[in-house]
Design a protein around this motif. Structure first.
Motif, PDB file in Angstrom:
ATOM      1  N   ILE A 213       0.834  -1.209   0.000  1.00 48.65           N
ATOM      2  CA  ILE A 213       0.000   0.000   0.000  1.00 48.65           C
ATOM      3  C   ILE A 213       0.866   1.256   0.000  1.00 48.65           C
ATOM      4  CG2 ILE A 213      -1.690   1.331   1.303  1.00 48.65           C
ATOM      5  CD1 ILE A 213      -2.752  -1.351   2.396  1.00 48.65           C
ATOM      6  N   ASP A 214       1.846   1.307   0.911  1.00 49.12           N
ATOM      7  CA  ASP A 214       2.679   2.512   1.057  1.00 49.12           C
ATOM      8  C   ASP A 214       3.477   2.810  -0.206  1.00 49.12           C
ATOM      9  OD1 ASP A 214       1.728   2.812   3.604  1.00 49.12           O
ATOM     10  OD2 ASP A 214       3.508   1.992   4.602  1.00 49.12           O
ATOM     11  N   GLU A 215       3.966   1.752  -0.863  1.00 50.55           N
ATOM     12  CA  GLU A 215       4.776   1.930  -2.073  1.00 50.55           C
ATOM     13  C   GLU A 215       3.933   1.947  -3.340  1.00 50.55           C
ATOM     14  OE1 GLU A 215       8.268  -0.596  -2.226  1.00 50.55           O
ATOM     15  OE2 GLU A 215       8.247  -0.788  -0.029  1.00 50.55           O
ATOM     16  N   GLU A 216       2.620   1.836  -3.179  1.00 55.53           N
ATOM     17  CA  GLU A 216       1.672   1.844  -4.296  1.00 55.53           C
ATOM     18  C   GLU A 216       2.071   0.833  -5.375  1.00 55.53           C
ATOM     19  OE1 GLU A 216       1.260   5.864  -5.654  1.00 55.53           O
ATOM     20  OE2 GLU A 216       0.310   6.531  -3.795  1.00 55.53           O
ATOM     21  N   ILE A 217       2.343  -0.380  -4.922  1.00 57.43           N
ATOM     22  CA  ILE A 217       2.765  -1.457  -5.822  1.00 57.43           C
ATOM     23  C   ILE A 217       1.583  -1.954  -6.627  1.00 57.43           C
ATOM     24  CG2 ILE A 217       3.604  -3.854  -5.861  1.00 57.43           C
ATOM     25  CD1 ILE A 217       5.371  -3.119  -3.464  1.00 57.43           C
ATOM     26  N   LYS A 218       1.814  -2.141  -7.925  1.00 54.71           N
ATOM     27  CA  LYS A 218       0.772  -2.594  -8.842  1.00 54.71           C
ATOM     28  C   LYS A 218       1.072  -4.014  -9.335  1.00 54.71           C
ATOM     29  CE  LYS A 218      -1.302   1.478  -8.848  1.00 54.71           C
ATOM     30  NZ  LYS A 218      -0.419   2.252  -7.989  1.00 54.71           N
ATOM     31  N   GLY A 219       0.181  -4.549 -10.140  1.00 55.73           N
ATOM     32  CA  GLY A 219       0.257  -5.944 -10.549  1.00 55.73           C
ATOM     33  C   GLY A 219       1.429  -6.301 -11.434  1.00 55.73           C
ATOM     34  N   ASP A 220       2.044  -5.292 -12.091  1.00 56.28           N
ATOM     35  CA  ASP A 220       3.164  -5.577 -12.980  1.00 56.28           C
ATOM     36  C   ASP A 220       4.516  -5.523 -12.257  1.00 56.28           C
ATOM     37  OD1 ASP A 220       3.183  -2.877 -12.486  1.00 56.28           O
ATOM     38  OD2 ASP A 220       3.386  -2.268 -14.597  1.00 56.28           O
TER      39      ASP A 220
END
Length: 225
Positions: A213-220
């Motif tokens: 959440i904090d690093e705004e990690i996405k599916g790729d």
């Protein structure tokens, strides 16, 4: 492509009906099957009542299949579909934030597919997923936990078109004294192995839900694989 499918039940089902069933299963409303006949027998087994393993043939030639176990998807895509369908209590603020983040960033339009293939989340495996969104285990630990007990994958018929392509073959009676014990043993061993792991020890490269959440990690992001 022809698939041999098995559905464990307390009754013989010669004609699966589109639109019937429970809407709050892992992938929503659908007809849940497995390619493993022995696993279907475990699903069918009741403590004091015989069940049935129903055998079908499915022609997938013109059907669209969402296979959540292929490299393009991560375990978070699977978990997001679970969060969108299963009913459970979300107690902590982190869990609420986690659910919102995953649905916003890992949602798949799964209802557009004829068939979904992916993990099966029975009670013990569902508890592992709950531990992840609560911040108790990392994504690496969640991935390892989902392989405990070798529960296998399920195949779910979602569309009317897929129901038109399934053909009943036969049914086999499931003796409860054998397969209920196997089911309970599999679940118990998975829980015991899960609890025996040092699951709260953080390692340097672990990703917990708060990191995602904090690093705004996405599916790729390659770190999710």
């Amino acid at each position: 492509m022809i698939k041999q499918l098995f559905h464990g039940s307390t009754e013989i089902i010669t004609s699966p009906q589109y639109g019937k069933g429970k809407p709050y299963n892992d992938y929503g409303l659908g007809f849940y099957c497995t390619e493993n006949s022995e696993m279907a027998k475990e699903w069918a087994a009741q403590k004091n009542r015989e069940g049935f393993s129903n055998h079908y043939q499915l022609d997938c030639t013109n059907l669209t299949i969402l296979n959540l176990c292929t490299p393009e998807y991560t375990i978070l895509h699977w978990l997001t579909i679970l969060l969108e369908n299963r009913i459970f209590e979300i107690g902590s603020p982190l869990s609420i934030e986690a659910k919102d983040y995953l649905i916003s960033n890992f949602h798949i339009p799964y209802e557009e597919y004829d068939i979904i293939q992916g993990y099966r989340a029975d009670d013990s495996y569902f508890s592992f997923a709950h531990d992840f969104i609560s911040g108790g285990i990392s994504i690496k630990q969640l991935g390892a936990a989902m392989k405990l007990g070798k529960l296998g994958e399920q195949i779910v018929l979602k569309s009317k078109k897929s129901f038109d392509c399934i053909e009943y073959i036969d049914s086999e009676t499931v003796p409860p004294q054998i397969y209920y014990d196997r089911k309970m043993t599999r679940d118990r061993k998975a829980r015991e192995e899960y609890l025996s792991r040092d699951r709260y020890k953080r390692s340097k490269d672990d990703l917990f839900i708060m990191n995602i959440i904090d690093e705004e990690i996405k599916g790729d992001d390659e770190r999710l694989r």
